[in-house]
Design an enzyme around this catalytic site. Sequence first.
Site, short mmCIF file in Angstrom:
data_model
loop_
_atom_site.label_atom_id
_atom_site.label_comp_id
_atom_site.label_asym_id
_atom_site.label_seq_id
_atom_site.Cartn_x
_atom_site.Cartn_y
_atom_site.Cartn_z
N GLN A 1 0.59 -1.20 -0.03
CA GLN A 1 -0.06 -0.04 0.09
C GLN A 1 0.69 1.25 0.06
OE1 GLN A 1 -2.01 -1.73 3.64
NE2 GLN A 1 -3.77 -0.62 2.69
N HIS B 1 -1.38 1.03 -4.46
CA HIS B 1 -1.84 2.40 -4.26
C HIS B 1 -0.98 3.64 -5.21
CE1 HIS B 1 -3.83 1.59 -0.24
NE2 HIS B 1 -4.65 0.94 -1.38
#
EC number: 2.3.1.286
Length: 399
Positions: A228, A248
């Site tokens: 992430q 992300h």
Amino acid sequence: MAFWGWRAAAALRLWGRVVERVEAGGGVGPFQACGCRLVLGGRDDVSAGLRGSHGARGEPLDPARPLQRPPRPEVPRAFRRQPRAAAPSFFFSSIKGGRRSISFSVGASSVVGSGGSSDKGKLSLQDVAELIRARACQRVVVMVGAGISTPSGIPDFRSPGSGLYSNLQQYDLPYPEAIFELPFFFHNPKPFFTLAKELYPGNYKPNVTHYFLRLLHDKGLLLRLYTQNIDGLERVSGIPASKLVEAHGTFASATCTVCQRPFPGEDIRADVMADRVPRCPVCTGVVKPDIVFFGEPLPQRFLLHVVDFPMADLLLILGTSLEVEPFASLTEAVRSSVPRLLINRDLVGPLAWHPRSRDVAQLGDVVHGVESLVELLGWTEEMRDLVQRETGKLDGPDK
């Protein structure tokens, strides 16, 4: 016969698109455009795809009419999970009592699926280490979050008083998350690029956790690393891009928000470091690093989870609160017989509210938890040598 011949030819042409892989570089390939939905959906979806290209059911295919590209599938979008009901207080008080790193096996629950885990028995951190040492686990999938980067000096986005959000109070943000929302970015991109300047690759160095993941790769055990984080420290540690899914986004590339022209991340580095908003040299639009904002589709490589997680024989979850979807739900995508090892400050996500008998939680400081696992694996000397060698490369002879 001519009618069926043309239909067979059309089906073969469509199948040729399906077999291309998601990992093919450079834009959206045919597999990304149609393959996942058609293959996973079954026969009805294939026929629906053919009908969608050539009209309603029963309409003959026109040989002179070219096949139309099927619609692009809906890629998951990032959003924050709504908090679930709290577990009984006595349960949490037993695992949050101190900062000392503790290890325990989460109790079994009723799990429906192939390879049920209720009869496999509970595991400990040492059991997981022995499975790795015996090479019983050779397809390790790893999920990581901001907690693995805080030892490198990068504050956690959600830690009160120390998160990056708290460093942006000089800006008139309607709420902290606005910095990662497109409407606010188009209104005022300056706060995001102030944050980008702090996070841009080169400002921070990997720590022990990153090099542990690198060691997993060097030993041929790492199937894929899902992160992430947008700091790029996984790349800096030496893990190749082919092993990464940066769920992300990344600073390694950027895109003009107007003409969609792609740029290498280094092309906008000078502007970011000089506190300038980077502009496209063609249309003067704002050039945004390929970081996923709330509501934006995740990168196409995220679709690799459809293959990776069913193949995994061990899932490692390190330093994440598991609050952002669809990343958080990936923990449920492995087979129920597969051990899931959480190394984290707290028990979080599905491991808290939907535990399995082969779950192991090493709670406390993430680096200490990783070091404990490294010691049980007998990799301490290798880890020390790797850290010294790679740190020397980053420091350089003149530093």
